[in-house]
Motif scaffolding. Structure first.
Motif, PDB file in Angstrom:
ATOM      1  N   THR B 358      26.898  -7.289  17.754  1.00 52.16           N
ATOM      2  CA  THR B 358      26.104  -6.070  17.893  1.00 52.16           C
ATOM      3  C   THR B 358      24.671  -6.338  17.465  1.00 52.16           C
ATOM      4  O   THR B 358      24.411  -7.234  16.660  1.00 52.16           O
ATOM      5  N   ARG B 359      23.759  -5.571  18.004  1.00 51.09           N
ATOM      6  CA  ARG B 359      22.346  -5.725  17.628  1.00 51.09           C
ATOM      7  C   ARG B 359      22.054  -4.803  16.450  1.00 51.09           C
ATOM      8  O   ARG B 359      22.262  -3.594  16.533  1.00 51.09           O
ATOM      9  N   LEU B 360      21.568  -5.355  15.381  1.00 50.02           N
ATOM     10  CA  LEU B 360      21.263  -4.560  14.185  1.00 50.02           C
ATOM     11  C   LEU B 360      19.853  -4.009  14.225  1.00 50.02           C
ATOM     12  O   LEU B 360      19.587  -2.933  13.697  1.00 50.02           O
ATOM     13  N   CYS B 361      18.933  -4.783  14.797  1.00 47.01           N
ATOM     14  CA  CYS B 361      17.568  -4.267  14.898  1.00 47.01           C
ATOM     15  C   CYS B 361      16.847  -4.967  16.024  1.00 47.01           C
ATOM     16  O   CYS B 361      17.246  -6.040  16.473  1.00 47.01           O
ATOM     17  N   ALA B 371      10.419  -9.539  21.565  1.00 44.83           N
ATOM     18  CA  ALA B 371      10.678  -8.651  20.428  1.00 44.83           C
ATOM     19  C   ALA B 371      11.627  -9.327  19.439  1.00 44.83           C
ATOM     20  O   ALA B 371      12.689  -9.804  19.841  1.00 44.83           O
ATOM     21  N   PRO B 372      11.246  -9.356  18.153  1.00 43.58           N
ATOM     22  CA  PRO B 372      12.144  -9.903  17.134  1.00 43.58           C
ATOM     23  C   PRO B 372      13.421  -9.075  17.044  1.00 43.58           C
ATOM     24  O   PRO B 372      13.387  -7.851  17.128  1.00 43.58           O
ATOM     25  N   GLN B 373      14.552  -9.766  16.851  1.00 43.62           N
ATOM     26  CA  GLN B 373      15.831  -9.070  16.866  1.00 43.62           C
ATOM     27  C   GLN B 373      16.808  -9.714  15.902  1.00 43.62           C
ATOM     28  O   GLN B 373      16.779 -10.930  15.695  1.00 43.62           O
ATOM     29  N   VAL B 374      17.687  -8.870  15.340  1.00 44.07           N
ATOM     30  CA  VAL B 374      18.758  -9.361  14.477  1.00 44.07           C
ATOM     31  C   VAL B 374      20.095  -8.889  15.055  1.00 44.07           C
ATOM     32  O   VAL B 374      20.238  -7.717  15.412  1.00 44.07           O
TER      33      VAL B 374
END
Lengths: 528, 528
Positions: B358-361, B371-374
């Motif tokens: 899942t994408r947290l941010c 776009a930075p992603q966690v």
């Protein structure tokens, strides 16, 4: 043959015979089956051996080098302690004479002891330290330390022609064990009883020195080699044998989901150049020495001189005649096994079928005895890169090529493929003018000799038994000598580790007493 | 952009534009074509470059090391002398900021100078000498001496993300030239104008230091890389790039009539383990530092931390929340080129499609800005060896995995494929109990870090920028640091050579002043 045989696969120190296919070793001279049977490994058995090797790798690879050295020394002792029945067994399986086998056994145990020396010396760890520079601008430098670690479990394929020195406990096994890599051997089908006795010796040494189970395994049978090379636990392969066999393993390894290196020592014709001055001064002597080298051990050496080059002259013609005379005096002898004999006969026939190649002396081999033979090939075949001429004929045969002049000699040598060895025979004066030849040969071969013969491969620090393809699959390795350990090591860098977490090789106190490259300077000193 | 461009292929110092296919470099931010065109090389041009490299290899590889060192130093000077227009060009082609590019240029010239130091130091020659033992029984020992020689011409494929340090005059080129191997570069399509300016600098240095023509060539275009890898003159390949691209080159090289080694630095997710004590003591700080490492240079580093592991706890949850907060603060930025941006978007979508991830941010990237992603992945995906989770997503993204306990942490790490780096973040007390973790990580990665971040690869003796597959194609090499030269060297043994015919490294007088392994002992002394 009083030695008892079990014929079971060795999964570490356990014995396993799950398969239904059985094999028999044969007497190389009579073709009669020896006591057996040997059980061909199942895929499950190969898998079990490889997984056990993988499980033990973390422990084995981080043992103190001196502990692994003790293991190798003890293997050497156990090999030396094998009795007359062992030598007799090897002789029956290979037709090699007793004196040669006793010499080869000493070479094999000596090789183990030499690797033990390397372990105690510690330079194989190649320790390098660049300390932190916290004040450096614009960015500080962290503490960085590098040493080497085994690559992981190694699969070893022994050679037929050295049932001891290049087989179960041979150079590849010694180098891999020294590097901390557990070994899974695919026993050579030509000497399975020998392989069992040697494997038992290794197991006894492992037991005596408290090695963890799984540092050594051995499986029997045709086809099991593919499973070994493809097994995910295996991280590198050592092989000595034919070009076809070696290349097949290389191709399998390269096609894995995770390709692994295969160090295959395969095919070399070992050119010997006899210079005019030497022909004039001692042509007959060179012919005699060369014939001895070609027929030594029924020509069954990777470094057998298979190509002799000289510039056309009456002296060269006389030399060739003398060579043929000496070769004709040599007696046909039994080869290692029927397969090797068949390959020799086939190789000879292939040469005879090439227009431009003629047989100068010798005859077709009969009755299982390999007849020494000399061929002559037209120089154009070399210059045109004819493949037949460049193929190793494993046995007591050599090919003479007469070139027009020095320029053609250089062209012919430049057209050669990669070689294990390349040799110059010459007088001091003419050698002094041969810098170009030496440089050319160094680009072609792993070992360049002057006034010697390539058979006889010393086991020492400076030896290279390797060379560009097809001599080997990777010119950057050697399968004889202490540098052979490098094939099974990889560098690891540690950044900013607390001293206690570093491998001993890299700790400040330098507990192993190594020469380390610290800030680009070699030193044995401890760090503050 | 005042710098004039020709766009011609470099066959040694000659320029060639025989082809009809032309290419344009583009402004990475606007997508507008830059002045051009660049001429895609024809097969004949690639062949000419490779044959010229082969022709010059004998001369170049036997130059005194100090002479090659002078060449490398002069390349460094020429790189440093490139003006502001050059930096502007690189910036337009890559969207990398000026300060970064000036730093990278200094790294690139510094790397050349470091290899010059290695050449003057001479340890790369690895000289070993075992003198003759004429009295030894039963057989005398010949004089055996070993040193190393370049493998032959090297093909270099630069990386997009380091247009200077890992490209035309980058680490592979520096290491190969240092080893005495002529280089043929396949210019990266993402910075062809940069490549031309750098190639011109190398040619000026070659001219100034009297290098023979052909030590450096460069060709442009798609598809030409295959010809390069398949060319018989090429003896090794250096590559930095994607797993798919690197593996394709490895497969081509392995399928050659004479296989050659490919040193491909490919794919790594660089796991970072944050231990409980560190989470407790400084979780927020680690989150901030880690976010900075993940987003540094728009995440376009091979050592970008793409996997963060921790044991389930309130502290780990708080840490993940802090990491997301920091990552959300980072600004979307332009990537190196449209292809890289497309790959990043694709990689993110592939993660999102995996059940259990899942994408947290972060959000989908738009307008060409990454776009930075966690992401968070269930631990079972690692334990089951899910391939998606192990694939590098090149860009400012990272995946967090929460494990149940220390045992599961070890299992998850054991399931990882090979890595360039692996990092432990911890407090002194807990680190002291992490010998097992360090040993495990050393088996997985080329570099193990404690309390640091893997981005930032020091160029020094102790660095290893390598690791088991798929991090690289050969764990035994490094593409950063002085050990990188080893990839392009092979050992050669000289038996019984007259002193004058030996390479200087092995002559009795030790004219290069090397530390040599003589009879197993390192010494700088001359031999009698």
């Amino acid at each position: 043959m009083t030695h008892p045989f079990y014929g079971h696969n060795h999964i570490g120190k356990s014995r396993s015979a799950l398969g239904t296919v059985t094999l028999h070793s044969v007497d190389a001279r009579t073709g009669e089956p020896l006591p057996g049977p040997f059980f061909q490994a199942t895929r499950e058995e190969v898998d079990a051996a490889c997984r056990l090797a993988q499980a033990v790798f973390p422990t084995f690879s981080t043992l103190a080098p001196a502990v692994r050295a003790g293991f190798l020394d003890t293997i050497a002792d156990e090999l030396d302690a094998l009795g007359d029945d062992f030598i007799a067994t090897v002789g029956r399986e290979t037709a090699l004479p007793e004196a040669r086998l006793r010499g080869e056994r000493a070479r094999t145990s000596g090789q183990m002891r030499l690797f033990a020396t390397v372990l105690r010396r510690g330079d194989f760890l190649a320790a390098r330290i660049d300390r932190a520079l916290p004040q450096r601008s614009p960015l500080p430098r962290p503490d960085l330390r590098q040493c080497r670690l085994g690559v992981g479990p190694v699969g070893v394929f022994g050679a037929s022609n050295f049932p001891l020195a290049f087989s179960t406990a041979g150079g590849d096994t010694a180098a891999a064990l020294a590097a901390g890599c557990p070994v899974v051997v695919k026993a050579h089908s030509g000497h399975m009883a020998t392989a069992e006795a040697v494997a038992e010796a290794i197991h006894r040494a492992a037991e005596r020195t408290g090695m963890p189970d799984g540092v050594f395994s051995m499986v029997y049978g045709g086809g099991v080699g593919e499973w070994l090379v493809q097994h995910p636990a295996i991280q590198a392969v050592g092989f000595t044998g034919s070009l076809r066999g070696g290349r097949a393993l290389c191709d399998l390894a390269a096609a894995r989901p995770d390709p692994i290196p295969v160090f295959a020592e395969m095919s070399s014709i070992n050119p010997v150049v006899v210079l005019p001055g030497a022909l004039q001064a001692r042509g007959a002597q060179v012919a005699q020495e060369l014939a001895a080298s070609v027929t030594l051990g029924v020509g069954q050496f990777c470094t057998n001189p298979g190509l002799v080059l000289g510039v056309r002259s009456p002296e060269f013609s006389a030399f060739v005649a003398a060579l043929c005379q000496r070769m004709a005096e040599a007696t046909p002898q039994t080869m290692l096994n029927r397969g090797t004999f068949g390959s020799y006969c086939h190789g000879v026939q292939a040469l005879l079928a090439v227009p431009g190649i003629t047989r100068l002396c010798g005859a077709d081999s009969t009755g299982g005895l390999a007849a020494p033979q000399v061929f002559q090939a037209e120089a154009r075949l070399l210059l045109q890169g004819d493949a037949h001429l460049q193929e190793e004929v494993f046995g007591p045969a050599t090919v003479v090529v007469e070139v027009a002049d020095r320029a053609e000699l250089l062209q012919a040598l430049a057209a050669l493929r990669g070689q294990l060895t390349a040799t110059l025979i010459g007088e001091p004066d003419e050698l002094a003018a041969c810098a170009d030849l030496v440089a050319l040969l160094a680009r072609k071969a792993g070992r360049v000799l002057v006034n010697g013969y390539p058979t006889g491969v010393e086991v020492c620090d400076a030896m290279v038994h390797g060379g560009p393809y097809p001599a080997t699959s990777d010119a950057r390795g050697t399968s004889v000598g202490t540098l052979a350990i490098d094939r099974f090591l990889r560098p690891v860098c540690y950044q900013n580790l607390p001293d206690a977490l570093l491998p001993p090789a890299l700790q400040n106190a330098n507990p192993l007493g190594l020469a380390r490259l610290v800030e680009g300077v070699s030193t044995r000193e401890a760090l503050a």
